[in-house]
Every structure is written in C-alpha cells, then in structure tokens.
Motif scaffolding. Structure first.
Motif, PDB file in Angstrom:
ATOM      1  N   GLU A   1      67.437  -5.927  94.943  1.00  0.00           N
ATOM      2  CA  GLU A   1      67.717  -5.155  95.923  1.00  0.00           C
ATOM      3  C   GLU A   1      66.227  -4.527  96.509  1.00  0.00           C
ATOM      4  O   GLU A   1      65.278  -4.562  95.983  1.00  0.00           O
TER       5      GLU A   1
ATOM      6  N   HIS B   1      65.684  -1.840  93.659  1.00  0.00           N
ATOM      7  CA  HIS B   1      65.936  -1.783  92.302  1.00  0.00           C
ATOM      8  C   HIS B   1      66.520  -3.212  91.814  1.00  0.00           C
ATOM      9  O   HIS B   1      66.699  -3.825  92.991  1.00  0.00           O
TER      10      HIS B   1
ATOM     11  N   TRP C   1      74.507  -6.893  86.094  1.00  0.00           N
ATOM     12  CA  TRP C   1      75.770  -6.893  85.967  1.00  0.00           C
ATOM     13  C   TRP C   1      76.098  -7.784  84.611  1.00  0.00           C
ATOM     14  O   TRP C   1      75.623  -8.909  84.715  1.00  0.00           O
TER      15      TRP C   1
ATOM     16  N   GLY D   1      69.769  -5.041  90.065  1.00  0.00           N
ATOM     17  CA  GLY D   1      71.099  -4.841  89.645  1.00  0.00           C
ATOM     18  C   GLY D   1      71.257  -5.765  88.528  1.00  0.00           C
ATOM     19  O   GLY D   1      70.728  -6.863  88.441  1.00  0.00           O
TER      20      GLY D   1
END
Ligand code: ADP
Ligand code: MG
Length: 334
Positions: free
Chosen positions: A311, A314, A318, A316
């Motif tokens: 992003e 940041h 998952w 991400g």
C-alpha cells in the motif's frame, strides 16, 4: 575524584539532546552486526548466535528478554569482552570486539564495561567489605600497584562511599557479603561495576535470585545509575516488571533479535491524562527478512506462506487465502 551531580536542568538538557538524535546511527554506543557465535563441543555444533543485530544508543537503559537458551548470556559475554564472536562485527564505545589485542581486551574489561551477574557470589569477593569491593577495581586499574599515595587512597575511598550512597547501601560499607541481604549484595555489585565509570553497564539476570519486591529495588538502583551518571545500561531479564519499566525492550529468539517494544508517554488531548503507549516493532534485516511475532501469526493461523500487498504507506500481510486443492493460482502452476 568525586561523582558529578549535574543539576536537574543539565540532566533535562542531556535527555533532550539524546531524544533528538536519530534512534540508530553512527553514534550508537553498542553496534552488533550479524554476530555469529558457534560453540563446538565433542563434534556437536551449537549456533548460539545466528546473525544478531543490535544497536544501543549512548545513555540508554534497555532490557533484553528471551526464552532460556536463546543466546542472551552468549551475547552478554561477548559484550563483556569475555568471549569472541565466530563471525560478524561487534563494537562497543569504539572498541572492536573481534580484532582487539589481549592487552586492549584487558583494559576494555577494566575500564569500558562493568558487569553484574545473576549469582550474587560471582559479583563480590567474600572476604572484603562492601567498600573494599568497590575500591578493588580502582586499584586494579590504577597501574601504581597496591602501594599508592595517601591522597589517591583517600579519593578512592570517597568515591566508593559516594557510589554506595547513591545506590542506597552506604550502611553496608563495613560489611562483608555474608553480612548483607541478597538485594544489598546486588546493589553493592552495581557500585563495584560502576567503580571505574564504565561507558556501559551490563547485567545478566541481576534479579534472578531475588524476590519481586527486592528486584524492584535493584531495578531502581540501575535507573538511578543511568539517570545520575548517564551510564548506558543493558539488562537481561526474565522479570516482566523490569521489562515493563524501560523504554525499550528487545526480544532475542534463536540467536537473533526478533522484536522490540518501545514505550512512550502520551497525553490524551481530550482528557489531558498521561498514558504509556507501547508499540511492538520487528527487525528488518538487510535482505528484507522479517520475523513476525509468534502470537500474531498464531492468532491468524498464518503458516508457511502469507499473502502480501503493498500500500502507499504500509505493507499488508494476510493469511494465505488460496485453498490447498486449487484456486486458479495453484492449479495454474501444475
Ligand atoms: P540464554 O542466556 O538465553 O539462556 P545462552 O547464551 O546461555 O542462552 O545459550 C545459548 C545456546 O548456546 C544454548 O543452546 C547453550 O546450550 C549454548 N551454549 C552456551 N554457552 C555454551 C558453551 N560454552 N559451550 C557450548 N554451548 C554453549
Ligand atoms: Mg543466560
């Protein structure tokens, strides 16, 4: 030869100057860079440290935590100049711990670092009083042998008393270790470690043999030394109350620094109340490797592979959302 007692303003100024320095940089007092220590015993190799990175700023009071066998004592022995890394680089206050000569190493142990060990008996000589124990490192450093002038002797005695007073154990000055409590012995041990005004004070589980109330006193003594004398202090501890009171706690896992927790005091704008905010950080090595805290990955059942997304501000991470028996991604790879 007296202990400087800086004014409150001076201490506040120094603290502010430290805060303005970059957290990590050339001015780090301790720099460990990919430190490796391999022990070989009877043909079996143990990798106690496996590429450990650590930076400690001048004037810091920080804690090192980690499970038993994670390499904490190995690191402390290296920083104390008692052991040498197998590979990597380690520098403390300008001294290169891998290349220094035996003579430099001896001086380093006497003048640059002070240490406090867990076993109270390892810190003090049993047949000397508290004051004599504190004077001893000054005599060993002296270079003038045991026969020193009256003035030098008096100055050393004064300094020993000042240190014992600072740490709240002046009343023990004439007592031998067996006439003191465990907590008093450890505070005297801190005075011994500070005798030659070292740049760094290292303590390996200094409260390990003490009850929690006494442990608090010991921790208060370290804090006093840090704030009054400006000594940089690294404490290895299992004690959560100790780890909870320092600004920075670094966790060691499998011979590497894995995560660190930073605490800051924040003022709530609405209520004006002060609160301590703790934030967890992970170490990112040069190759971009990152170790996620086990409790985080367990909570989301992350294993083997995780999904990433970049992003603007940041990254991400998952859980792997591709099912084992075939999303388009997996079956496409067959
Ligand atoms: P900690 O202090 O975190 O409990 P240590 O640094 O004492 O951990 O030990 C890390 C690992 O290195 C352990 O597996 C330990 O058995 C091993 N180790 C430490 N010192 C030696 C040594 N002198 N010889 C062989 N193995 C050692
Ligand atoms: Mg240990």
């Amino acid at each position: 030869m007296t202990i400087q007692n800086p004014t409150f303003d001076e201490l506040a100024r120094r603290a502010a100057a430290r805060r303005d320095q970059p957290a990590y940089g050339h001015d780090a007092l301790i720099t460990c860079d990919r430190v490796v220590r391999v022990f070989s015993t009877e043909g079996v190799e143990v990798q106690a440290l496996q590429g450990l990175d650590l930076l400690v700023r001048e004037g810091e009071l920080m804690a090192l935590v980690g499970a038993s066998g994670s390499g904490k004592s190995t690191l402390m022995n290296i920083l104390a100049g008692l052991d040498t890394p197998t590979a990597g680089s380690a520098r403390v206050a300008g001294a290169d711990l891998l290349t220094m000569t035996a003579k430099d190493r001896l001086r380093y142990r006497r003048e640059t670092v002070g240490f406090v060990w867990q076993q109270t008996a390892r810190n003090l000589l049993p047949y000397l009083t508290a004051a004599q124990n504190v004077v001893l490192p000054m005599q060993l450093r002296g270079g003038q042998g045991w026969f020193t002038g009256k003035r030098v002797r008096r100055a050393r005695g004064t300094r020993a008393l000042e240190l014992l007073e600072l740490l709240g154990v002046a009343d023990c000055r004439g007592r031998r270790p067996d006439q003191m409590s465990g907590g008093q012995q450890q505070r005297v041990a801190i005075a011994v470690a500070l005798a030659n005004a070292p740049a760094v004070l290292l303590a390996d589980e200094p409260t390990g043999e003490l009850d929690s109330h006494t442990a608090e006193d010991i921790f208060a003594a370290f804090r006093t030394a840090n704030e009054t004398l400006g000594t940089t202090i690294v404490i290895v501890t299992h004690d959560q109350t100790v780890a909870g009171e320092v600004r920075r706690t670094v966790a060691i896992r499998d011979g590497r620094t894995s995560t660190e927790v930073l605490r800051r005091t924040e003022v709530d704008e609405a209520t004006g109340q002060e609160a301590v905010v703790a934030r967890e950080y992970a170490m990112l090595d040069r190759a971009g490797r990152l170790q996620l805290p086990a409790d985080y990955t367990r909570a989301l059942d992350m294993r083997d592979r995780v999904a990433l997304e970049l992003e603007s501000d940041h990254i991400g991470v998952w859980p792997d959302d591709s099912t084992p028996s075939g999303t388009s991604e997996r079956s496409g790879a067959d």
